[in-house]
Design an enzyme around this catalytic site. Structure first.
Site, PDB file in Angstrom:
ATOM      1  CB  VAL A  73      -0.604  -0.156   1.425  1.00  0.00           C
ATOM      2  CG1 VAL A  73      -2.120  -1.335   1.273  1.00  0.00           C
ATOM      3  CG2 VAL A  73      -0.373  -0.189   2.627  1.00  0.00           C
ATOM      4  CE1 TYR A 165       2.616   1.456  15.508  1.00  0.00           C
ATOM      5  CE2 TYR A 165       2.300   2.840  17.248  1.00  0.00           C
ATOM      6  CZ  TYR A 165       1.545   1.360  16.674  1.00  0.00           C
ATOM      7  OH  TYR A 165       0.165   0.743  16.884  1.00  0.00           O
ATOM      8  CE  LYS A 169      -0.711   3.410  13.880  1.00  0.00           C
ATOM      9  NZ  LYS A 169      -1.150   3.208  12.580  1.00  0.00           N
TER      10      LYS A 169
HETATM   11  N1  LIG Z   1      -2.299  -4.716  17.808  1.00  0.00           N
HETATM   12  C1  LIG Z   1      -2.516  -3.610  18.633  1.00  0.00           C
HETATM   13  O1  LIG Z   1      -1.810  -3.432  19.950  1.00  0.00           O
HETATM   14  C2  LIG Z   1      -2.241  -1.765  18.566  1.00  0.00           C
HETATM   15  C3  LIG Z   1      -2.519  -1.540  19.184  1.00  0.00           C
HETATM   16  C4  LIG Z   1      -2.969   0.077  18.362  1.00  0.00           C
HETATM   17  C5  LIG Z   1      -2.646   0.413  16.871  1.00  0.00           C
HETATM   18  N2  LIG Z   1      -2.759  -0.790  16.752  1.00  0.00           N
HETATM   19  C6  LIG Z   1      -3.043  -0.769  14.567  1.00  0.00           C
HETATM   20  O2  LIG Z   1      -4.350  -1.334  14.304  1.00  0.00           O
HETATM   21  C7  LIG Z   1      -3.582  -2.135  12.947  1.00  0.00           C
HETATM   22  C8  LIG Z   1      -3.387  -3.506  13.312  1.00  0.00           C
HETATM   23  O3  LIG Z   1      -2.619  -3.559  13.619  1.00  0.00           O
HETATM   24  P1  LIG Z   1      -2.151  -5.268  14.467  1.00  0.00           P
HETATM   25  O4  LIG Z   1      -1.516  -5.483  15.130  1.00  0.00           O
HETATM   26  O5  LIG Z   1      -3.463  -6.360  13.486  1.00  0.00           O
HETATM   27  O6  LIG Z   1      -0.652  -5.497  12.855  1.00  0.00           O
HETATM   28  P2  LIG Z   1      -0.209  -6.451  12.061  1.00  0.00           P
HETATM   29  O7  LIG Z   1       0.772  -6.560  12.135  1.00  0.00           O
HETATM   30  O8  LIG Z   1      -0.552  -8.052  12.944  1.00  0.00           O
HETATM   31  O9  LIG Z   1      -1.240  -6.741  10.992  1.00  0.00           O
HETATM   32  C9  LIG Z   1      -0.474  -5.310   9.905  1.00  0.00           C
HETATM   33  C10 LIG Z   1      -0.476  -6.526   8.406  1.00  0.00           C
HETATM   34  O10 LIG Z   1      -0.168  -5.369   7.760  1.00  0.00           O
HETATM   35  C11 LIG Z   1       0.012  -6.122   6.282  1.00  0.00           C
HETATM   36  N3  LIG Z   1       1.395  -4.570   5.608  1.00  0.00           N
HETATM   37  C12 LIG Z   1       2.481  -4.473   6.711  1.00  0.00           C
HETATM   38  N4  LIG Z   1       3.053  -3.523   6.052  1.00  0.00           N
HETATM   39  C13 LIG Z   1       2.359  -3.888   4.366  1.00  0.00           C
HETATM   40  C14 LIG Z   1       2.180  -3.034   3.055  1.00  0.00           C
HETATM   41  N5  LIG Z   1       3.181  -2.785   2.852  1.00  0.00           N
HETATM   42  N6  LIG Z   1       1.015  -2.961   2.369  1.00  0.00           N
HETATM   43  C15 LIG Z   1       0.062  -3.597   2.825  1.00  0.00           C
HETATM   44  N7  LIG Z   1       0.054  -4.695   3.829  1.00  0.00           N
HETATM   45  C16 LIG Z   1       1.124  -4.407   5.184  1.00  0.00           C
HETATM   46  C17 LIG Z   1       1.614  -7.125   6.413  1.00  0.00           C
HETATM   47  O11 LIG Z   1       1.272  -8.523   6.308  1.00  0.00           O
HETATM   48  C18 LIG Z   1       0.628  -8.117   8.262  1.00  0.00           C
HETATM   49  O12 LIG Z   1      -1.091  -8.410   7.621  1.00  0.00           O
HETATM   50  C19 LIG Z   1      -1.977  -1.214  12.684  1.00  0.00           C
HETATM   51  O13 LIG Z   1      -2.960  -0.187  11.742  1.00  0.00           O
HETATM   52  C20 LIG Z   1      -1.336  -0.578  14.484  1.00  0.00           C
HETATM   53  O14 LIG Z   1      -0.480   0.542  14.044  1.00  0.00           O
HETATM   54  C21 LIG Z   1      -2.657  -2.133  16.811  1.00  0.00           C
END
Ligand SMILES: NC(=O)c1ccc[n+]([C@@H]2O[C@H](COP(=O)([O-])OP(=O)(O)OC[C@H]3O[C@@H](n4cnc5c(N)ncnc54)[C@H](O)[C@@H]3O)[C@@H](O)[C@H]2O)c1
Length: 261
Positions: A73, A165, A169
């Site tokens: 993306v 990060y 964000k």
């Molecule tokens: N897990 C948490 O505790 C948490 C907390 C706050 C915010 N978030 C936010 O929620 C969202 C999801 O988090 P998560 O923990 O499920 O993440 P994750 O790392 O488990 O999954 C992220 C997905 O994005 C894909 N990805 C990475 N780079 C990419 C690219 N260039 N193009 C397309 N896809 C790509 C990865 O392959 C992966 O499948 C993120 O934006 C994260 O910052 C997560």
């Protein structure tokens, strides 16, 4: 898959084509499942073929109208092509876009390097602009749309080793607000979800037992959130139930950021 809970029967996204980026695992996959349960038709974007193919195969095996699109993306041309393919494959323009994909590295200030911080901003910020550029013309033709961007409590409260990060964000909040104002006349709503600590494999892997209990002790509800709890917020923001919610940042963190630690 987060299938061990009940979904409401409401079909708030019936027939709507929904793009979810980073849908191969974690919160993105939970959002794809929840949107499907609400009647949505799901275009799952991910950079990882290895993860995307089995994830989409499992959704399809459960009778869900889902397709996978391997796309980085952060690449504007790849995003444009993938959105064209989505409209062609589903035979309808995109109505909902969730910018969920992330590439993150946590480094002390002295070790922050150009490559890591550049990749983090490319996937976490520039990509939102590319996906919105591709989605908005389809939403305009459709007559309305909802865009949901994933931020983090790191945009609100400080943690060590999170400068890149936190900047990324916090930037999501700015992009969301600017886009909300610009796209309002087109009946396109743009909102942010600010999740706290969510129990995904990637987030849990960061912590040893001691750090985990220290972190839990600062949380009023005494637990991490579940991916499906963020998916429920996304479904609200994607649906007409939030029709007057525009440019908002909805915190879903179990009270973490309002607590005195
Ligand atoms: N897990 C948490 O505790 C948490 C907390 C706050 C915010 N978030 C936010 O929620 C969202 C999801 O988090 P998560 O923990 O499920 O993440 P994750 O790392 O488990 O999954 C992220 C997905 O994005 C894909 N990805 C990475 N780079 C990419 C690219 N260039 N193009 C397309 N896809 C790509 C990865 O392959 C992966 O499948 C993120 O934006 C994260 O910052 C997560």
């Amino acid at each position: 898959m987060n299938s061990n809970h009940e979904y409401p029967v409401a079909q708030r996204l019936a027939g709507t084509v929904c793009v979810v980026t980073g849908a191969a695992r974690g919160i993105g996959m939970a959002i794809a499942e929840r949107f499907a349960a609400e009647g949505g038709r799901i275009a799952c974007f991910d950079v990882s073929d290895r993860r995307l193919e089995p994830a989409v195969a499992e959704l399809v095996a459960r009778g869900i109208d889902a397709r996978g699109y391997t796309a980085d993306v952060s690449r504007r041309d790849a995003v444009a092509k993938a959105f064209e393919a989505v409209e062609r494959d589903f035979g309808a323009p995109v109505g909902v876009l969730v910018n969920n994909a992330v590439w993150a590295r946590f480094q002390p200030l002295a070790e922050v390097d150009e490559e890591c911080v550049g990749r983090m901003f490319d996937v976490g910020l520039k990509a939102l602009i590319w996906t919105m550029q591709a989605a908005v013309p389809q939403m305009k033709r459709r007559g309305s749309g909802a865009i949901i961007n994933l931020s983090s409590t790191s945009a609100l409260q400080a943690m060590p080793n999170a400068i890149g990060y936190a900047a990324m964000k916090a930037g999501v909040l700015g992009i969301t607000r600017a886009a909300a104002v610009e796209l309002s006349p087109h009946r396109i709503r743009v909102n942010t979800i600010i999740p706290g600590m969510i129990g995904t494999p990637a987030s849990i892997a960061q912590f040893d037992d001691a750090t985990m209990s220290a972190r839990l002790s600062t949380m009023p509800m005494g637990r991490f959130g579940e991916p499906h709890e963020i998916a429920a917020v996304a479904a609200f923001l994607a649906s007409d139930d939030s029709r007057y919610v525009q440019g908002a940042a909805l915190v879903a963190d179990g009270g973490w950021t309002v607590a005195t630690h």
